[in-house]
Design an enzyme around this catalytic site. Structure first.
Site: not given
Ligand code: ADP
Ligand code: ZN
Length: 220
Positions: A13, A88, A127, A162, A173
């Protein structure tokens, strides 16, 4: 454009909201930054939230709702926005409906990013997040690495991993997500604004899928 991005924690997201907002000049609204800002401004929600956080509690629905309500009551409220991580729970969704009605803004769509649990666990364990206020950049060691290891490509701040991204915490979660957040799907489906998108492709493919579905509904 007024959107909610919905989906499990780690589905992407934040990643999608960031580029989408840049492309359509909408405000990226996440509760984390709002919370820190409210605490700094010492607003009623900020004072209440700080008390909860310092007591080691999660911030309850009423406080998060107040936080969002404060943001949308201000003169500089966003008229175009992408919500990332709010609402949420169903009580939050109902409160948000009321807040928007109160200021005469209507939601255009709720993008549900569908990603299976196993894929989430893999993604989140890699991440790295930028801790700088307002930056919101996240990276992944394999799928989306920063240009320089450990450094935010957008703002140069040192990246952090984190504590709540550990696999066991992520699974907890996900259980809470299925219990408390998934009921928002039928809520917005009934309102006729739910847009389902496959969130399992790479970042570019998911972004394209989101833009295609928005365009198909005349929202882009
Ligand atoms: P959210 O905001 O839904 O918790 P994030 O945008 O922080 O999710 O993404 C979670 C992790 O997955 C991050 O490390 C991000 O860089 C990675 N990520 C996001 N979209 C993709 C994707 N389509 N494919 C692989 N990794 C992704
Ligand atoms: Zn940054």
């Amino acid at each position: 454009m007024r959107l909610i991005l919905l989906g499990p924690p780690g589905c992407g997201k934040g990643t999608q909201a960031k580029t989408l907002c840049r492309d359509v000049s909408a405000e990226h609204v996440g509760t984390g930054d709002l919370l820190r800002d409210a605490i700094r401004r010492e607003t009623p929600a900020g004072i209440e939230a700080r008390r909860e956080v310092e007591a080691g509690h999660l911030v309850p629905d009423e406080v998060v709702n107040l936080l969002i309500s404060e943001r949308f009551s201000r003169q500089d409220r966003p008229s175009r926005f992408v919500m990332d991580g709010y609402p949420r729970t169903l009580p939050q969704a109902h409160a948000f409906d009321k807040i928007l009605t109160g200021v005469g803004l209507a939601l255009n769509g709720v993008v549900m990013m569908e990603v299976r649990d196993e894929v989430i666990v893999q993604r989140v364990s890699g991440r790295w997040s930028c801790p700088k206020f307002g930056c919101k950049a996240t990276y992944h060691i394999d799928s989306n690495p920063p240009a320089r290891p450990g450094i935010c490509s957008d703002c140069g701040t040192g990246l952090v991993q984190r504590a709540d991204d550990a696999p066991a915490t992520v699974r907890e979660r996900l259980v809470i997500y299925h219990r408390d957040t998934e009921p928002l799907v039928p809520h917005y489906e009934k309102a006729g604004i739910l847009i389902r998108v496959n969130g399992e492709g790479d970042i570019g493919a998911v972004g394209d899928a989101i833009r295609r579905s928005l365009a198909a509904r005349g929202l882009l």
